[in-house]
Design a protein around this motif. Structure first.
Motif, PDB file in Angstrom:
ATOM      1  N   ARG A 163      44.731  71.857  24.977  1.00  0.00           N
ATOM      2  CA  ARG A 163      43.836  72.831  24.506  1.00  0.00           C
ATOM      3  C   ARG A 163      43.414  72.659  23.157  1.00  0.00           C
ATOM      4  O   ARG A 163      42.054  72.772  22.894  1.00  0.00           O
ATOM      5  CB  ARG A 163      44.461  74.086  24.641  1.00  0.00           C
ATOM      6  N   THR A 164      44.396  72.253  22.237  1.00  0.00           N
ATOM      7  CA  THR A 164      44.018  72.144  20.984  1.00  0.00           C
ATOM      8  C   THR A 164      43.404  70.754  20.750  1.00  0.00           C
ATOM      9  O   THR A 164      42.385  70.919  20.024  1.00  0.00           O
ATOM     10  CB  THR A 164      45.386  71.835  19.986  1.00  0.00           C
ATOM     11  N   GLU A 165      43.626  69.718  21.537  1.00  0.00           N
ATOM     12  CA  GLU A 165      42.793  68.594  21.302  1.00  0.00           C
ATOM     13  C   GLU A 165      41.362  68.606  21.854  1.00  0.00           C
ATOM     14  O   GLU A 165      40.460  68.001  21.464  1.00  0.00           O
ATOM     15  CB  GLU A 165      43.671  67.305  21.728  1.00  0.00           C
ATOM     16  N   LEU A 166      41.407  69.377  22.859  1.00  0.00           N
ATOM     17  CA  LEU A 166      39.747  69.696  23.658  1.00  0.00           C
ATOM     18  C   LEU A 166      38.984  70.516  22.827  1.00  0.00           C
ATOM     19  O   LEU A 166      37.992  70.554  22.787  1.00  0.00           O
ATOM     20  CB  LEU A 166      40.143  70.071  25.083  1.00  0.00           C
ATOM     21  N   GLN A 167      39.814  71.352  22.077  1.00  0.00           N
ATOM     22  CA  GLN A 167      39.346  72.621  21.458  1.00  0.00           C
ATOM     23  C   GLN A 167      38.382  73.587  22.519  1.00  0.00           C
ATOM     24  O   GLN A 167      37.419  74.080  22.268  1.00  0.00           O
ATOM     25  CB  GLN A 167      38.277  72.139  20.272  1.00  0.00           C
ATOM     26  N   LYS A 168      39.385  73.556  23.543  1.00  0.00           N
ATOM     27  CA  LYS A 168      38.712  74.537  24.676  1.00  0.00           C
ATOM     28  C   LYS A 168      39.826  75.041  25.254  1.00  0.00           C
ATOM     29  O   LYS A 168      40.907  74.668  25.470  1.00  0.00           O
ATOM     30  CB  LYS A 168      37.921  73.544  25.569  1.00  0.00           C
ATOM     31  N   PRO A 169      39.584  76.194  26.013  1.00  0.00           N
ATOM     32  CA  PRO A 169      40.522  76.907  26.857  1.00  0.00           C
ATOM     33  C   PRO A 169      40.822  76.099  27.901  1.00  0.00           C
ATOM     34  O   PRO A 169      39.843  75.463  28.691  1.00  0.00           O
ATOM     35  CB  PRO A 169      40.053  78.271  27.033  1.00  0.00           C
ATOM     36  N   VAL A 170      42.199  76.074  28.423  1.00  0.00           N
ATOM     37  CA  VAL A 170      42.518  75.390  29.859  1.00  0.00           C
ATOM     38  C   VAL A 170      43.406  76.621  30.266  1.00  0.00           C
ATOM     39  O   VAL A 170      44.322  77.146  29.690  1.00  0.00           O
ATOM     40  CB  VAL A 170      43.183  74.085  29.570  1.00  0.00           C
ATOM     41  N   LEU A 171      43.216  76.994  31.595  1.00  0.00           N
ATOM     42  CA  LEU A 171      44.203  77.916  32.289  1.00  0.00           C
ATOM     43  C   LEU A 171      44.986  77.084  33.402  1.00  0.00           C
ATOM     44  O   LEU A 171      44.499  76.412  34.034  1.00  0.00           O
ATOM     45  CB  LEU A 171      43.473  79.138  32.793  1.00  0.00           C
ATOM     46  N   GLU A 172      46.240  77.743  33.590  1.00  0.00           N
ATOM     47  CA  GLU A 172      46.897  77.535  35.121  1.00  0.00           C
ATOM     48  C   GLU A 172      46.780  78.722  35.759  1.00  0.00           C
ATOM     49  O   GLU A 172      46.746  79.802  35.308  1.00  0.00           O
ATOM     50  CB  GLU A 172      48.262  77.019  34.444  1.00  0.00           C
ATOM     51  N   TRP A 173      46.741  78.290  37.097  1.00  0.00           N
ATOM     52  CA  TRP A 173      46.532  79.505  38.130  1.00  0.00           C
ATOM     53  C   TRP A 173      47.713  80.682  37.879  1.00  0.00           C
ATOM     54  O   TRP A 173      47.195  81.796  38.156  1.00  0.00           O
ATOM     55  CB  TRP A 173      46.557  79.157  39.378  1.00  0.00           C
ATOM     56  N   TRP A 174      48.738  80.239  37.597  1.00  0.00           N
ATOM     57  CA  TRP A 174      49.956  81.153  37.616  1.00  0.00           C
ATOM     58  C   TRP A 174      49.747  82.162  36.371  1.00  0.00           C
ATOM     59  O   TRP A 174      50.300  83.350  36.215  1.00  0.00           O
ATOM     60  CB  TRP A 174      51.326  80.496  37.292  1.00  0.00           C
ATOM     61  N   GLU A 175      48.733  81.818  35.303  1.00  0.00           N
ATOM     62  CA  GLU A 175      48.501  82.599  34.193  1.00  0.00           C
ATOM     63  C   GLU A 175      47.591  83.702  34.710  1.00  0.00           C
ATOM     64  O   GLU A 175      47.367  84.826  34.013  1.00  0.00           O
ATOM     65  CB  GLU A 175      47.833  81.840  33.061  1.00  0.00           C
ATOM     66  N   VAL A 176      46.577  83.309  35.730  1.00  0.00           N
ATOM     67  CA  VAL A 176      45.709  84.052  36.050  1.00  0.00           C
ATOM     68  C   VAL A 176      46.155  85.358  37.216  1.00  0.00           C
ATOM     69  O   VAL A 176      46.037  86.438  37.073  1.00  0.00           O
ATOM     70  CB  VAL A 176      44.438  83.434  36.843  1.00  0.00           C
ATOM     71  N   LYS A 177      46.723  84.363  38.437  1.00  0.00           N
ATOM     72  CA  LYS A 177      47.091  85.302  39.370  1.00  0.00           C
ATOM     73  C   LYS A 177      48.711  85.369  39.433  1.00  0.00           C
ATOM     74  O   LYS A 177      49.512  84.205  39.356  1.00  0.00           O
ATOM     75  CB  LYS A 177      46.398  85.057  40.580  1.00  0.00           C
ATOM     76  N   GLN A 178      49.420  86.400  39.779  1.00  0.00           N
ATOM     77  CA  GLN A 178      50.925  86.398  39.818  1.00  0.00           C
ATOM     78  C   GLN A 178      51.346  85.292  40.815  1.00  0.00           C
ATOM     79  O   GLN A 178      50.785  85.428  42.020  1.00  0.00           O
ATOM     80  CB  GLN A 178      51.403  88.013  40.383  1.00  0.00           C
ATOM     81  N   HIS A 179      52.343  84.547  40.350  1.00  0.00           N
ATOM     82  CA  HIS A 179      52.980  83.489  41.114  1.00  0.00           C
ATOM     83  C   HIS A 179      53.707  84.487  42.425  1.00  0.00           C
ATOM     84  O   HIS A 179      54.248  85.423  42.132  1.00  0.00           O
ATOM     85  CB  HIS A 179      53.915  82.940  40.582  1.00  0.00           C
ATOM     86  N   GLY A 180      53.478  84.235  43.572  1.00  0.00           N
ATOM     87  CA  GLY A 180      54.098  84.768  44.874  1.00  0.00           C
ATOM     88  C   GLY A 180      53.355  85.954  45.210  1.00  0.00           C
ATOM     89  O   GLY A 180      53.657  86.827  45.924  1.00  0.00           O
ATOM     90  N   SER A 181      52.062  86.198  44.793  1.00  0.00           N
ATOM     91  CA  SER A 181      51.347  87.526  44.893  1.00  0.00           C
ATOM     92  C   SER A 181      51.020  87.379  46.450  1.00  0.00           C
ATOM     93  O   SER A 181      50.551  86.411  46.847  1.00  0.00           O
ATOM     94  CB  SER A 181      50.235  87.626  44.222  1.00  0.00           C
ATOM     95  N   GLY A 182      51.195  88.422  47.138  1.00  0.00           N
ATOM     96  CA  GLY A 182      50.859  88.520  48.708  1.00  0.00           C
ATOM     97  C   GLY A 182      49.471  88.425  49.098  1.00  0.00           C
ATOM     98  O   GLY A 182      48.860  88.592  50.069  1.00  0.00           O
ATOM     99  N   GLN A 183      48.731  89.103  48.030  1.00  0.00           N
ATOM    100  CA  GLN A 183      47.436  89.674  48.269  1.00  0.00           C
ATOM    101  C   GLN A 183      46.218  88.321  48.386  1.00  0.00           C
ATOM    102  O   GLN A 183      46.036  87.697  47.577  1.00  0.00           O
ATOM    103  CB  GLN A 183      46.933  90.297  46.859  1.00  0.00           C
ATOM    104  N   PHE A 184      45.737  88.088  49.735  1.00  0.00           N
ATOM    105  CA  PHE A 184      44.855  87.325  49.949  1.00  0.00           C
ATOM    106  C   PHE A 184      43.285  87.750  49.271  1.00  0.00           C
ATOM    107  O   PHE A 184      42.950  88.724  49.254  1.00  0.00           O
ATOM    108  CB  PHE A 184      44.446  87.306  51.314  1.00  0.00           C
ATOM    109  N   ASP A 185      42.858  86.795  48.126  1.00  0.00           N
ATOM    110  CA  ASP A 185      41.559  86.980  47.726  1.00  0.00           C
ATOM    111  C   ASP A 185      40.511  86.294  48.230  1.00  0.00           C
ATOM    112  O   ASP A 185      40.875  85.073  48.564  1.00  0.00           O
ATOM    113  CB  ASP A 185      41.755  86.824  46.062  1.00  0.00           C
ATOM    114  N   ASP A 186      39.319  87.245  48.628  1.00  0.00           N
ATOM    115  CA  ASP A 186      38.272  86.410  49.052  1.00  0.00           C
ATOM    116  C   ASP A 186      37.655  85.496  47.922  1.00  0.00           C
ATOM    117  O   ASP A 186      37.543  86.066  46.981  1.00  0.00           O
ATOM    118  CB  ASP A 186      37.175  87.424  49.778  1.00  0.00           C
TER     119      ASP A 186
END
Ligand SMILES: *[C@@H]1O[C@H](CO)[C@@H](O)[C@H](O)[C@H]1NC(C)=O
Ligand SMILES: *[C@@H]1O[C@H](CO)[C@@H](O)[C@H](O)[C@H]1NC(C)=O
Length: 474
Positions: A163-186
């Motif tokens: 992130r620092t070298e790109l000077q851009k945000p980068v996300l991982e999915w576990w940061e967005v959606k709970q790991h192990g969430s049983g909820q299917f998102d369309d």
């Protein structure tokens, strides 16, 4: 198969390592946070001292007081970290965590680990040219064994540094959606696969959507995304073609009836907030399999900033020291890294017996000597140590390696100690740590190791040609 079916031997030009670590920015943020903190503390102090009565006991604290008590525990916010591009902690349904004024991009992987690394590089680069925050899934164990759990991207690559070298945000999915969430998102996504190849009449399969509990409805991308029209032997698209679909005009023009999703049977057009494509391995800016060339934008703008985590680098150092017979506190001597790939490629040898098809050790040694000479000419250093990583299991061959005075990491207890991912991860790090690199032509693992050696060590690289006796004669 960890193979790039393009019989071209790359010749590389060293790319100087750009040190984009914005230390100054960090210091500024830290100072600003300290200033804010002291102002908060001081005003709280003033409020208390001006007040003729003592502050109320904690149980009756007003929200105002609670706020001023919490402030001092805040750490400086990473300007490119998840806090700036998400509402907060991971949520059960991913949409609840997205900010309305931020656009995101994601994709899935389904090849060997090295190819998946390249795919995520492409995803991040597509994020750069579409002004979208890339959201990275995990690495899946396609070549490690189906029983092995996936490993998060951030356990392999240093995401804060990226992130620092790109000077851009980068996300991982576990940061967005709970790991192990049983909820299917369309979610509506673009299906590129069906427009670039003719064997599989469906979107590129991957276990990732199911792991993330995403119920995908695919819209087939227009056939013009295929780089070489109607050509069945290639399946590349251009970054620029795929990028047009990220913007309203071309997206609108390209909409066709979507495939219903497997779980909820919903038909959705491609999502504009969380833009997604089924598969981004076969993407280039100019020609297929271009990562090895000096101009590759995915490497220049993303790949070279994907450093391994400090933890993995230290672990690789330990393996190198142990192979050289050095104590654990000894400095690691400079070495040339060699990567020999055999078993994956056997099928490519056809009629040629395997030990004729692959370059014998004296041929590899000639390339090692070339790298050694080049390092000596450039720096005046004589490099004695050679570190070999290979999938070879033939004990006679390994004896010959030892007779050359070369070393290899001892992985006899790596899986038991660190897990099934670690032999390949440690090897990849070792391949990037040499002051020179000699690899196997057409192996994507070798190609990426050569790029790292050039970018991070400014070291010479060679890829040994193979396929018949004398293939590497020059
Ligand atoms: C899915 O939805 C379509 C249209 O609403 C319907 O015709 C079809 O029967 C549904 N399929 C299943 C398996 O429920
Ligand atoms: C093992 O490797 C050597 C060369 O290093 C080769 O001569 C021999 O045939 C190989 N053995 C087997 C069983 O493949």
């Amino acid at each position: 198969m960890d193979l790039k079916p393009n019989p071209y031997s790359g010749h590389f030009k060293a790319i100087g390592l750009k040190t984009l670590l914005s230390k100054r920015r960090f210091i500024f943020v830290a100072c600003a946070s300290l200033l804010l903190l002291s102002i908060t503390c001081f005003s709280t102090f003033l409020r208390y001292t001006e007040s003729p009565t003592p502050p109320p006991p904690p149980v009756t604290e007003t929200p105002e007081v609670v706020e001023s008590v919490e402030k001092p525990t805040e750490v400086p916010v990473d300007p490119y970290g998840p806090k700036t591009v998400l509402k907060g902690d991971p949520t059960v349904s991913f949409r609840d965590n997205l900010l309305p004024n931020v656009n995101y991009i994601t994709s899935w992987v389904s090849a060997g680990w090295t190819n998946d690394v390249m795919t995520y590089m492409n995803l991040i680069y597509l994020g750069l040219i579409t002004d979208r925050v890339p959201v990275l899934p995990e690495f899946i164990p396609s070549h490690i064994g189906g029983h092995v759990p996936p490993i998060p991207f951030g356990e392999v690559f240093d995401v804060p540094r990226l992130r620092t070298e790109l000077q851009k945000p980068v996300l991982e999915w576990w940061e967005v959606k709970q790991h192990g969430s049983g909820q299917f998102d369309d979610l509506g996504c673009w299906n590129i696969w069906q427009s670039v190849q003719y064997r599989e009449p469906y979107p590129r399969p991957s276990r990732i959507p199911n792991d993330l509990k995403l119920d995908i409805s695919y819209t087939q991308a227009p056939t013009w995304v295929k780089l070489i029209p109607d050509y069945e032997h290639d399946q590349h698209s251009l970054f620029s073609s795929l990028a047009t679909l990220a913007f309203p005009t071309m997206r609108e023009k390209s909409l066709v009836p979507p495939l219903p999703s497997p779980q909820h049977n919903v038909s959705l057009p491609p999502d504009e907030h969380m833009l997604c494509y089924d598969y981004l391995y076969y993407v280039c800016s100019h020609q297929p399999f271009e990562l090895e060339y000096d101009y590759s934008p995915a490497w220049r703008y993303v790949g070279q900033f994907m450093h391994f985590t400090p933890k993995l680098e230290q672990l690789a150092d330990e393996y190198v020291r142990r192979a050289f017979g050095l104590p654990s506190d000894a400095p690691v001597p400079a070495f040339i890294s060699v990567h020999i790939r055999h078993y994956d490629f056997e099928t490519w040898c056809g009629e040629v017996p395997i030990y004729d098809c692959f370059a014998p050790l004296p041929v590899i040694n000639r390339r090692v000597q070339e790298a050694r000479d080049e390092i000596y000419t450039r720096t005046g250093h004589v490099i004695k140590h050679v570190m070999v990583t290979s999938d070879e299991r033939n004990a006679t061959w390994w004896q010959e390696v030892a007779q050359l005075g070369w070393f290899t990491p001892d992985h006899s207890s790596t899986k038991d100690t660190y897990g099934d991912w670690y032999p390949v991860l440690i090897d990849a790090v070792i391949q990037s740590q040499g002051v020179g690199f000699v690899g196997t032509d057409r192996s994507t693992m070798s190609i990426i190791a050569a790029k790292r050696t050039e970018s991070w060590q400014a070291g010479p690289t060679r890829l040994v040609l193979w396929g018949e006796p004398g293939a590497d004669d020059h």
